[in-house]
Enzyme design. Structure first.
Site, PDB file in Angstrom:
ATOM      1  N   ASP A   1      48.022  42.043  35.251  1.00 50.70           N
ATOM      2  CA  ASP A   1      48.606  41.509  34.005  1.00 50.70           C
ATOM      3  C   ASP A   1      47.919  42.439  33.142  1.00 50.70           C
ATOM      4  O   ASP A   1      48.509  43.413  32.602  1.00 50.70           O
ATOM      5  CB  ASP A   1      48.304  39.997  34.020  1.00 50.70           C
ATOM      6  CG  ASP A   1      49.014  39.453  32.797  1.00 50.70           C
ATOM      7  OD1 ASP A   1      49.624  40.231  31.870  1.00 50.70           O
ATOM      8  OD2 ASP A   1      48.865  38.206  32.394  1.00 50.70           O
TER       9      ASP A   1
ATOM     10  N   ARG B   1      51.150  28.912  46.206  1.00 51.79           N
ATOM     11  CA  ARG B   1      50.739  30.189  46.904  1.00 51.79           C
ATOM     12  C   ARG B   1      51.539  30.348  48.255  1.00 51.79           C
ATOM     13  O   ARG B   1      51.622  31.733  48.491  1.00 51.79           O
ATOM     14  CB  ARG B   1      49.176  29.979  47.151  1.00 51.79           C
ATOM     15  CG  ARG B   1      48.408  30.627  46.277  1.00 51.79           C
ATOM     16  CD  ARG B   1      46.917  30.527  47.026  1.00 51.79           C
ATOM     17  NE  ARG B   1      45.711  30.062  46.076  1.00 51.79           N
ATOM     18  CZ  ARG B   1      45.532  30.900  44.888  1.00 51.79           C
ATOM     19  NH1 ARG B   1      45.795  31.937  44.692  1.00 51.79           N
ATOM     20  NH2 ARG B   1      44.675  30.364  44.147  1.00 51.79           N
TER      21      ARG B   1
ATOM     22  N   PHE C   1      55.002  34.371  33.428  1.00 51.86           N
ATOM     23  CA  PHE C   1      54.026  33.721  34.502  1.00 51.86           C
ATOM     24  C   PHE C   1      54.993  33.580  35.824  1.00 51.86           C
ATOM     25  O   PHE C   1      55.718  32.639  35.919  1.00 51.86           O
ATOM     26  CB  PHE C   1      53.406  32.368  34.062  1.00 51.86           C
ATOM     27  CG  PHE C   1      52.331  31.954  34.968  1.00 51.86           C
ATOM     28  CD1 PHE C   1      51.044  32.678  34.889  1.00 51.86           C
ATOM     29  CD2 PHE C   1      52.583  31.017  35.918  1.00 51.86           C
ATOM     30  CE1 PHE C   1      50.043  32.035  35.532  1.00 51.86           C
ATOM     31  CE2 PHE C   1      51.368  30.640  36.557  1.00 51.86           C
ATOM     32  CZ  PHE C   1      50.153  31.120  36.476  1.00 51.86           C
ATOM     33  N   VAL C   2      54.244  34.004  37.095  1.00 55.42           N
ATOM     34  CA  VAL C   2      55.045  34.018  38.324  1.00 55.42           C
ATOM     35  C   VAL C   2      54.425  33.264  39.171  1.00 55.42           C
ATOM     36  O   VAL C   2      52.889  33.150  38.894  1.00 55.42           O
ATOM     37  CB  VAL C   2      55.462  35.329  38.643  1.00 55.42           C
ATOM     38  CG1 VAL C   2      56.483  36.196  37.692  1.00 55.42           C
ATOM     39  CG2 VAL C   2      54.106  36.471  38.956  1.00 55.42           C
TER      40      VAL C   2
ATOM     41  N   GLU D   1      45.172  44.079  45.552  1.00 55.97           N
ATOM     42  CA  GLU D   1      45.324  43.060  44.461  1.00 55.97           C
ATOM     43  C   GLU D   1      46.665  42.333  44.515  1.00 55.97           C
ATOM     44  O   GLU D   1      47.753  43.152  44.903  1.00 55.97           O
ATOM     45  CB  GLU D   1      45.326  43.677  43.015  1.00 55.97           C
ATOM     46  CG  GLU D   1      43.946  43.823  42.355  1.00 55.97           C
ATOM     47  CD  GLU D   1      43.750  42.695  41.576  1.00 55.97           C
ATOM     48  OE1 GLU D   1      44.186  41.427  41.935  1.00 55.97           O
ATOM     49  OE2 GLU D   1      42.590  42.723  40.587  1.00 55.97           O
TER      50      GLU D   1
END
Ligand code: 5GP
Length: 183
Positions: free
Chosen positions: A107, A169, A156-157, A103
């Site tokens: 979260d 990405r 949020f990363v 993964e």
């Protein structure tokens, strides 16, 4: 893409490419040790785990098979919808196989719980999880993750396979996305 290329979009740089590479190498060594003599099947979760899978698999010193699943998660927002849908399933039978689910990030753990249960229903010999990043929120939950790259804050990363609306990405490190970018 380097951190400097998008530095103004990030409020904080959490890990550089070198730091991530080093940690993935340590985990690969643990996996080599733990799965010695076993036939390892890595299952990557598209699209976020692409970088983790590529680096982890190449850092292993033993053979492994690689398969992919695709699921729906956040869409283009930044909050978990809680809805998990399989968009691409495995095309092999995993009965009696030693599965390591790869993964990107955990979260709420909703996606992971769903996937692990889904895989267990197919009667593999074992199912374990490797996640490159885990948010503080997930630690409170009973999600059994055997290998964790880094524990990170709940922000949020982006980077290292993790996107915002299809971008970042290919950023080689990991950073916290500035709220101005998505608000
Ligand atoms: P969970 O079900 O654990 O809440 O969310 C897992 C999925 O949500 C991850 O596989 C990833 O696709 C996405 N996700 C969770 N947190 C983040 C984040 O901070 N940044 C990005 N880009 N995606 C995230």
């Amino acid at each position: 893409m380097e951190i400097e290329d998008v530095r103004s979009d990030l409020t904080e740089v959490l890990y550089t490419a070198d730091q991530i590479e080093e940690r993935i190498r340590q985990i690969a060594a643990e996996i080599d040790h733990d799965y010695a003599g076993l036939d390892l099947l890595l299952i990557g979760v598209l699209n976020g785990a692409v970088m983790t899978m590529a680096d982890l698999s190449r850092a292993l010193r033993s053979h492994c098979e690689m398969q992919w699943m695709a699921i729906s998660s956040y869409g283009s927002g930044t909050a978990s919808s809680g809805v998990v849908r399989i968009l691409k399933d495995l095309n092999i039978d995993i009965t009696d196989r030693h599965v390591l689910l790869v993964e990107d990030i955990i979260d709420t753990g909703l996606t992971l719980s769903y996937l692990v249960q889904n895989l267990k229903n197919r009667h593999p010999a074992s199912v374990e999880v490797m996640a490159a990043f885990r948010k503080a929120e997930a630690i409170k939950r009973p999600v059994d993750v055997r290998y964790v790259g880094f524990d990170i804050p709940s922000d949020f990363v982006v980077g290292y396979g993790l996107d915002y609306d299809g971008r970042y990405r290919n950023l080689n490190g990991l950073g916290i996305l500035a709220p101005a970018v998505y608000s």
